[in-house]
Design a protein around this motif. Structure first.
Motif, PDB file in Angstrom:
ATOM      1  N   PRO A  44       0.824  -1.218   0.000  1.00  0.00           N
ATOM      2  CA  PRO A  44       0.000   0.000   0.000  1.00  0.00           C
ATOM      3  C   PRO A  44       0.852   1.259   0.000  1.00  0.00           C
ATOM      4  O   PRO A  44       1.907   1.325   0.634  1.00  0.00           O
ATOM      5  N   THR A  45       0.388   2.260  -0.721  1.00  0.00           N
ATOM      6  CA  THR A  45       1.042   3.569  -0.721  1.00  0.00           C
ATOM      7  C   THR A  45       0.575   4.358   0.500  1.00  0.00           C
ATOM      8  O   THR A  45      -0.379   3.962   1.197  1.00  0.00           O
ATOM      9  N   LEU A  46       1.219   5.489   0.748  1.00  0.00           N
ATOM     10  CA  LEU A  46       0.769   6.353   1.834  1.00  0.00           C
ATOM     11  C   LEU A  46      -0.664   6.820   1.591  1.00  0.00           C
ATOM     12  O   LEU A  46      -1.455   6.945   2.528  1.00  0.00           O
ATOM     13  N   THR A  47      -1.004   7.037   0.326  1.00  0.00           N
ATOM     14  CA  THR A  47      -2.377   7.433  -0.009  1.00  0.00           C
ATOM     15  C   THR A  47      -3.355   6.316   0.295  1.00  0.00           C
ATOM     16  O   THR A  47      -4.459   6.560   0.814  1.00  0.00           O
ATOM     17  N   ASP A  48      -2.980   5.070  -0.014  1.00  0.00           N
ATOM     18  CA  ASP A  48      -3.842   3.926   0.310  1.00  0.00           C
ATOM     19  C   ASP A  48      -4.109   3.859   1.814  1.00  0.00           C
ATOM     20  O   ASP A  48      -5.247   3.621   2.250  1.00  0.00           O
ATOM     21  N   VAL A 225       1.496  14.397   3.638  1.00  0.00           N
ATOM     22  CA  VAL A 225       0.448  14.889   2.728  1.00  0.00           C
ATOM     23  C   VAL A 225       0.726  16.313   2.253  1.00  0.00           C
ATOM     24  O   VAL A 225       0.050  16.806   1.349  1.00  0.00           O
ATOM     25  N   GLN A 226       1.716  16.965   2.852  1.00  0.00           N
ATOM     26  CA  GLN A 226       1.990  18.362   2.502  1.00  0.00           C
ATOM     27  C   GLN A 226       2.904  18.500   1.295  1.00  0.00           C
ATOM     28  O   GLN A 226       3.164  19.610   0.829  1.00  0.00           O
ATOM     29  N   GLU A 227       3.384  17.384   0.781  1.00  0.00           N
ATOM     30  CA  GLU A 227       4.276  17.421  -0.375  1.00  0.00           C
ATOM     31  C   GLU A 227       3.512  17.665  -1.679  1.00  0.00           C
ATOM     32  O   GLU A 227       4.091  18.110  -2.669  1.00  0.00           O
ATOM     33  N   ASN A 228       2.218  17.362  -1.660  1.00  0.00           N
ATOM     34  CA  ASN A 228       1.396  17.525  -2.857  1.00  0.00           C
ATOM     35  C   ASN A 228       0.198  18.415  -2.520  1.00  0.00           C
ATOM     36  O   ASN A 228      -0.605  18.065  -1.654  1.00  0.00           O
ATOM     37  N   PRO A 229       0.065  19.575  -3.162  1.00  0.00           N
ATOM     38  CA  PRO A 229      -1.014  20.518  -2.826  1.00  0.00           C
ATOM     39  C   PRO A 229      -2.413  19.907  -2.891  1.00  0.00           C
ATOM     40  O   PRO A 229      -3.249  20.185  -2.025  1.00  0.00           O
ATOM     41  N   SER A 230      -2.676  19.082  -3.897  1.00  0.00           N
ATOM     42  CA  SER A 230      -4.012  18.504  -4.018  1.00  0.00           C
ATOM     43  C   SER A 230      -4.278  17.507  -2.894  1.00  0.00           C
ATOM     44  O   SER A 230      -5.386  17.463  -2.341  1.00  0.00           O
ATOM     45  N   GLU A 231      -3.264  16.713  -2.545  1.00  0.00           N
ATOM     46  CA  GLU A 231      -3.416  15.767  -1.437  1.00  0.00           C
ATOM     47  C   GLU A 231      -3.591  16.515  -0.122  1.00  0.00           C
ATOM     48  O   GLU A 231      -4.388  16.119   0.731  1.00  0.00           O
ATOM     49  N   LYS A 232      -2.843  17.584   0.042  1.00  0.00           N
ATOM     50  CA  LYS A 232      -2.942  18.396   1.255  1.00  0.00           C
ATOM     51  C   LYS A 232      -4.349  18.967   1.413  1.00  0.00           C
ATOM     52  O   LYS A 232      -4.952  18.896   2.487  1.00  0.00           O
ATOM     53  N   ASN A 233      -4.886  19.532   0.323  1.00  0.00           N
ATOM     54  CA  ASN A 233      -6.227  20.116   0.376  1.00  0.00           C
ATOM     55  C   ASN A 233      -7.291  19.052   0.647  1.00  0.00           C
ATOM     56  O   ASN A 233      -8.221  19.271   1.436  1.00  0.00           O
ATOM     57  N   ALA A 234      -7.149  17.894   0.004  1.00  0.00           N
ATOM     58  CA  ALA A 234      -8.127  16.818   0.188  1.00  0.00           C
ATOM     59  C   ALA A 234      -8.088  16.286   1.613  1.00  0.00           C
ATOM     60  O   ALA A 234      -9.138  16.026   2.220  1.00  0.00           O
TER      61      ALA A 234
END
Length: 270
Positions: A44-48, A225-234
């Motif tokens: 699993p990824t961190l997103t998973d 999650v702060q490395e990617n703006p869209s992931e951070k916002n979500a």
């Protein structure tokens, strides 16, 4: 409002993702465990992992590991009951990754954890008459390692995994408040700062059980999650939807001034 000399706000911190960065420790051990028990077929990824935890019931990383293993096998046409995985075996494997293989000197992923606050920040809270403590789903050994060995705190107020049911059950939050209450005056507000949906749901559940206290959830964005703006916002949006009054990038952004504003906002609502 009550006279300020009798007003006290408590700030209670989660530890993982708030006090320490666990992207390369707990999260890595979780991914290793799932990969191992799926025979290398799924990592699993961190997103998973974030998506699983956003369900609000997988605060325990051992249980989260087991659940992701089962979900993988379900995609392969095997039912939950058909996959026989010994929970203790999962825990043992996870712990060897996290703590390491030397029982006398930890050499696992725990050694890689980055601390996300400094003692001056906690001293700043104390000088502002804000009492603080910790409520975490981490084991007591792991929590004390970061609080005492790394941060240098002496006998910090702590409720850990062994002391209460898992979040979002608010029992551990109440226990932390009880420990802090013995050395403070009337409690006007309790802030719980955490990085997961389960943390915010814990605050909501506490409010339902004890509505006489102003409970405030502060969402903290974990570093990964702060490395990617869209992931951070979500991620921040999910924390808000789960009840966070405010979402911050780093726990040290929760300054005494912000606490004062939160107290004012809550008092106006009440």
């Amino acid at each position: 409002m009550t006279d300020n000399s009798y007003i006290r706000t408590l700030v209670i911190f989660d530890i993982d993702g708030v006090i320490r960065d666990v992207g390369n420790s707990y999260r890595k051990a979780l991914a290793d465990t799932v990969e191992h028990f799926t025979s290398g077929e799924y990592r699993p990824t961190l997103t998973d992992i974030d998506e699983l935890k956003s369900e609000g019931i997988w605060n325990n990383d051992w249980e989260a590991s087991q659940e992701l293993v089962h979900r993988y096998f379900e995609t392969q046409g095997k039912s939950y009951k058909a996959v026989k995985i010994n929970y203790k075996t999962i825990v043992d494997f996870f712990q060897r990754r996290y703590f390491g293989t030397d029982p006398n000197k930890w050499n696992g992923y725990i050694c890689n954890e980055r601390i996300l606050l400094g003692l001056p920040y906690l001293e700043q809270l104390s000088l502002a008459n804000i009492d603080w403590g910790f409520f975490s789903g981490a084991t007591r050994a792991s929590a004390n390692y970061i609080l005492q060995d790394r941060l240098g705190l002496q006998s910090p107020i702590l409720i850990a995994m062994e002391d209460s049911p898992g979040k979002p059950d608010p029992t551990g939050l109440f226990a932390t408040v009880s420990l802090l209450q013995s050395r403070t005056d009337h409690i006007s507000m309790v802030i719980y700062a955490g990085d997961t949906v389960a943390d915010m749901q814990t605050v909501e559940n506490a409010r339902q059980v004890e509505p006489r206290i102003n409970w405030v959830g502060v969402g903290v964005l974990p570093p990964h999650v702060q490395e990617n703006p869209s992931e951070k916002n979500a991620y921040g949006k999910k924390l808000k939807q789960a009840g966070a009054a405010v979402v911050i990038d780093n726990i040290q952004d929760l300054t005494p001034r912000m606490v004062k504003h939160l107290l004012k906002d809550e008092s106006e609502q009440w």
